[in-house]
Design a protein around this motif. Structure first.
Motif, mmCIF file in Angstrom:
data_model
loop_
_atom_site.group_PDB
_atom_site.id
_atom_site.type_symbol
_atom_site.label_atom_id
_atom_site.label_comp_id
_atom_site.label_asym_id
_atom_site.label_seq_id
_atom_site.Cartn_x
_atom_site.Cartn_y
_atom_site.Cartn_z
ATOM 1 N N SER A 123 0.828 -1.208 0.000
ATOM 2 C CA SER A 123 0.000 0.000 0.000
ATOM 3 C C SER A 123 0.857 1.252 0.000
ATOM 4 N N LYS A 124 1.930 1.224 0.774
ATOM 5 C CA LYS A 124 2.829 2.373 0.820
ATOM 6 C C LYS A 124 3.506 2.591 -0.529
ATOM 7 N N GLU A 125 3.879 1.507 -1.189
ATOM 8 C CA GLU A 125 4.489 1.620 -2.514
ATOM 9 C C GLU A 125 3.491 2.171 -3.524
ATOM 10 N N GLU A 126 2.218 1.784 -3.403
ATOM 11 C CA GLU A 126 1.181 2.312 -4.295
ATOM 12 C C GLU A 126 1.015 3.818 -4.098
ATOM 13 N N LEU A 127 1.091 4.281 -2.847
ATOM 14 C CA LEU A 127 0.999 5.718 -2.591
ATOM 15 C C LEU A 127 2.164 6.469 -3.223
ATOM 16 N N LEU A 128 3.355 5.907 -3.102
ATOM 17 C CA LEU A 128 4.523 6.534 -3.731
ATOM 18 C C LEU A 128 4.392 6.536 -5.248
ATOM 19 N N ALA A 129 3.841 5.463 -5.808
ATOM 20 C CA ALA A 129 3.636 5.399 -7.258
ATOM 21 C C ALA A 129 2.603 6.433 -7.703
ATOM 22 N N LEU A 130 1.545 6.597 -6.918
ATOM 23 C CA LEU A 130 0.536 7.614 -7.224
ATOM 24 C C LEU A 130 1.173 9.000 -7.214
ATOM 25 N N SER A 131 1.991 9.243 -6.222
ATOM 26 C CA SER A 131 2.682 10.519 -6.116
ATOM 27 C C SER A 131 3.562 10.759 -7.335
#
Length: 92
Positions: free
Chosen positions: A65-73
């Motif tokens: 989930s944290k990696e997905e947030l960074l990818a969204l960013s």
């Protein structure tokens, strides 16, 4: 008041609700200024430890989930053409 273990259990239960992993599409119009702010907010939330004994949702989130947030960013920065500016600001 719940202790940290109980609170983590509640958060985990909420994240296990059926449909929470379903992909959704969001049509988002956001200013470039707010893209930069959102990027900084995500990075700060993922790097700053929470208050001892009072975890928040970001602390118990999975690494995926944290990696997905960074990818969204990163995607927001790319689409707004602010990757280079963000990198330069990070170096200041």
């Amino acid at each position: 008041m719940m202790n940290a273990k109980e609170l983590a259990s509640v958060y985990d239960t909420i994240m296990s609700i059926p449909g929470m992993n379903d992909q959704i599409k969001i049509d988002l119009k956001i200013s470039r200024r707010n893209v930069l702010l959102l990027t900084q907010a995500i990075k700060r939330a993922l790097s700053v430890p929470g208050v001892e004994g009072n975890p928040d949702l970001i602390e118990i989130a999975s690494n995926e989930s944290k990696e997905e947030l960074l990818a969204l960013s990163a995607d927001c920065l790319q689409k707004s053409g602010l990757v280079e500016l963000n990198d330069r600001l990070a170096k200041l």
